[in-house]
Design a protein around this motif. Structure first.
Motif, PDB file in Angstrom:
ATOM      1  N   SER A 150      27.282  34.074  45.177  1.00  5.42           N
ATOM      2  CA  SER A 150      28.053  33.614  44.032  1.00  5.42           C
ATOM      3  C   SER A 150      29.237  34.522  43.746  1.00  5.42           C
ATOM      4  O   SER A 150      29.186  35.740  43.959  1.00  5.42           O
ATOM      5  N   LEU A 151      30.329  33.934  43.213  1.00  4.66           N
ATOM      6  CA  LEU A 151      31.473  34.742  42.798  1.00  4.66           C
ATOM      7  C   LEU A 151      31.143  35.601  41.581  1.00  4.66           C
ATOM      8  O   LEU A 151      31.931  36.460  41.202  1.00  4.66           O
ATOM      9  N   ASN A 152      30.008  35.384  40.958  1.00  5.82           N
ATOM     10  CA  ASN A 152      29.579  36.270  39.879  1.00  5.82           C
ATOM     11  C   ASN A 152      29.018  37.575  40.430  1.00  5.82           C
ATOM     12  O   ASN A 152      28.831  38.536  39.704  1.00  5.82           O
ATOM     13  N   SER A 153      28.760  37.585  41.726  1.00  3.72           N
ATOM     14  CA  SER A 153      28.116  38.744  42.336  1.00  3.72           C
ATOM     15  C   SER A 153      29.092  39.912  42.427  1.00  3.72           C
ATOM     16  O   SER A 153      30.306  39.740  42.529  1.00  3.72           O
ATOM     17  N   SER A 154      28.559  41.099  42.417  1.00  9.03           N
ATOM     18  CA  SER A 154      29.395  42.304  42.519  1.00  9.03           C
ATOM     19  C   SER A 154      30.054  42.421  43.882  1.00  9.03           C
ATOM     20  O   SER A 154      31.019  43.166  44.046  1.00  9.03           O
ATOM     21  N   VAL A 155      29.549  41.689  44.891  1.00 17.35           N
ATOM     22  CA  VAL A 155      30.155  41.775  46.221  1.00 17.35           C
ATOM     23  C   VAL A 155      31.469  41.005  46.293  1.00 17.35           C
ATOM     24  O   VAL A 155      32.250  41.204  47.212  1.00 17.35           O
ATOM     25  N   ALA A 156      31.694  40.114  45.342  1.00 16.52           N
ATOM     26  CA  ALA A 156      32.922  39.315  45.363  1.00 16.52           C
ATOM     27  C   ALA A 156      34.054  40.139  44.764  1.00 16.52           C
ATOM     28  O   ALA A 156      34.426  39.976  43.613  1.00 16.52           O
ATOM     29  N   HIS A 157      34.594  41.032  45.564  1.00 16.69           N
ATOM     30  CA  HIS A 157      35.618  41.944  45.074  1.00 16.69           C
ATOM     31  C   HIS A 157      36.873  41.796  45.923  1.00 16.69           C
ATOM     32  O   HIS A 157      36.795  41.691  47.150  1.00 16.69           O
ATOM     33  N   PRO A 158      38.052  41.786  45.283  1.00 17.05           N
ATOM     34  CA  PRO A 158      39.303  41.633  46.050  1.00 17.05           C
ATOM     35  C   PRO A 158      39.487  42.654  47.158  1.00 17.05           C
ATOM     36  O   PRO A 158      40.135  42.363  48.159  1.00 17.05           O
ATOM     37  N   ARG A 159      38.935  43.846  47.002  1.00 16.22           N
ATOM     38  CA  ARG A 159      39.165  44.875  48.028  1.00 16.22           C
ATOM     39  C   ARG A 159      38.626  44.448  49.388  1.00 16.22           C
ATOM     40  O   ARG A 159      39.197  44.811  50.422  1.00 16.22           O
ATOM     41  N   GLU A 160      37.519  43.682  49.396  1.00 16.30           N
ATOM     42  CA  GLU A 160      36.965  43.232  50.665  1.00 16.30           C
ATOM     43  C   GLU A 160      37.932  42.296  51.384  1.00 16.30           C
ATOM     44  O   GLU A 160      38.072  42.325  52.604  1.00 16.30           O
ATOM     45  N   ILE A 161      38.604  41.463  50.611  1.00 18.02           N
ATOM     46  CA  ILE A 161      39.524  40.482  51.175  1.00 18.02           C
ATOM     47  C   ILE A 161      40.821  41.140  51.613  1.00 18.02           C
ATOM     48  O   ILE A 161      41.323  40.887  52.709  1.00 18.02           O
ATOM     49  N   PHE A 162      41.361  42.013  50.792  1.00 19.08           N
ATOM     50  CA  PHE A 162      42.638  42.635  51.123  1.00 19.08           C
ATOM     51  C   PHE A 162      42.497  43.712  52.194  1.00 19.08           C
ATOM     52  O   PHE A 162      43.448  43.986  52.918  1.00 19.08           O
ATOM     53  N   ARG A 163      41.337  44.295  52.311  1.00 17.99           N
ATOM     54  CA  ARG A 163      41.107  45.247  53.408  1.00 17.99           C
ATOM     55  C   ARG A 163      41.282  44.545  54.746  1.00 17.99           C
ATOM     56  O   ARG A 163      41.909  45.080  55.664  1.00 17.99           O
ATOM     57  N   GLU A 164      40.750  43.338  54.843  1.00 18.74           N
ATOM     58  CA  GLU A 164      40.910  42.568  56.069  1.00 18.74           C
ATOM     59  C   GLU A 164      42.356  42.115  56.252  1.00 18.74           C
ATOM     60  O   GLU A 164      42.856  42.056  57.381  1.00 18.74           O
ATOM     61  N   ALA A 165      43.035  41.792  55.162  1.00 13.92           N
ATOM     62  CA  ALA A 165      44.436  41.383  55.260  1.00 13.92           C
ATOM     63  C   ALA A 165      45.293  42.494  55.837  1.00 13.92           C
ATOM     64  O   ALA A 165      46.157  42.265  56.692  1.00 13.92           O
TER      65      ALA A 165
END
Length: 228
Positions: A150-165
């Protein structure tokens, strides 16, 4: 000639492996890069001296590239194994130089992106977040499932996405996640997450083009929704 590892006689701060680890490969001279590949020197010299000996045998790197195994083994301290490793490294470098980043299609419209995500995500029984990483021409250079949950989860963080970018040198991102309930209406958590992504993208100079929510046979574009 028997070889021994004499690089330990070089001060630690000057050893090529340690220098690469500390300063990166671009900070090293050519002979240092070659010394890392050679690993050891003969009994009469350390590996840095052996690397210099190899380079001095040829006029330039092009001449080294064209050297045969026989020409390399004629150098004191270079046996068949080292000669073959040098040739293999040169060939790998040539193949890398001629390689290009793989593309997986181009995003031409909101409808095209939405259709792509619908096809992949409509039957998922658990919530997935997928990112498309695009170049400046909107060509897909990478598609990756960032996390499951879920996007409510603490794992849903922008840093994970932008790190890959940053890793893929992407200029733009398109996100999608599915609602296993089948209802694509965005939740408050969806909206908060999307706004955070937009803000982070603005700071990093990487545009979030859209965020899709995929339901049962339909999707919502948060760009068209007015959030992005």
């Amino acid at each position: 000639m028997q070889e021994t590892t004499l690089v330990r006689e070089v001060p630690k701060s000057s050893r090529p492996r340690e220098r690469l680890a500390s300063y990166g490969e671009k900070a090293l001279a050519t002979h240092e890069l070659l010394a890392i590949l050679l690993r050891t020197g003969p009994k009469d010299s350390n590996v840095l001296q052996l690397a210099m000996r190899v380079l001095n045998e040829f006029e330039d790197l092009h001449s080294l590239k064209m050297a045969s195994v026989e020409e390399l083994t004629a150098i004191n301290g270079i046996g068949p194994t080292k000669a073959i490793e040098i040739k293999a490294c040169i060939e790998l470098g040539l193949r890398l130089a001629h390689s290009s980043q793989l593309k997986s299609g181009i995003i031409t419209s909101t409808k095209a992106a939405g259709g792509l995500f619908m096809e992949e995500m409509r039957d998922l029984q658990q919530e997935h977040v997928i990112a498309l990483y695009l170049n400046t021409k909107n060509e897909i250079i990478k598609k990756k499932t960032i996390f499951v949950g879920s996007l409510n989860s603490s794992v849903a963080h922008p840093r994970e996405i932008f790190r890959e970018a940053v890793r893929f040198a992407a200029a733009r991102i398109i996100l999608a996640h599915n609602h296993p309930s089948g209802n694509p209406e965005p939740s408050e958590a969806d909206l908060v997450f999307t706004r955070r992504m937009v803000e982070c993208g603005e700071m990093m100079g990487i545009d979030l083009l859209d965020h899709f929510i995929v339901g049962d046979q339909k999707y919502i574009s948060l760009k068209e929704y007015g959030i992005i």
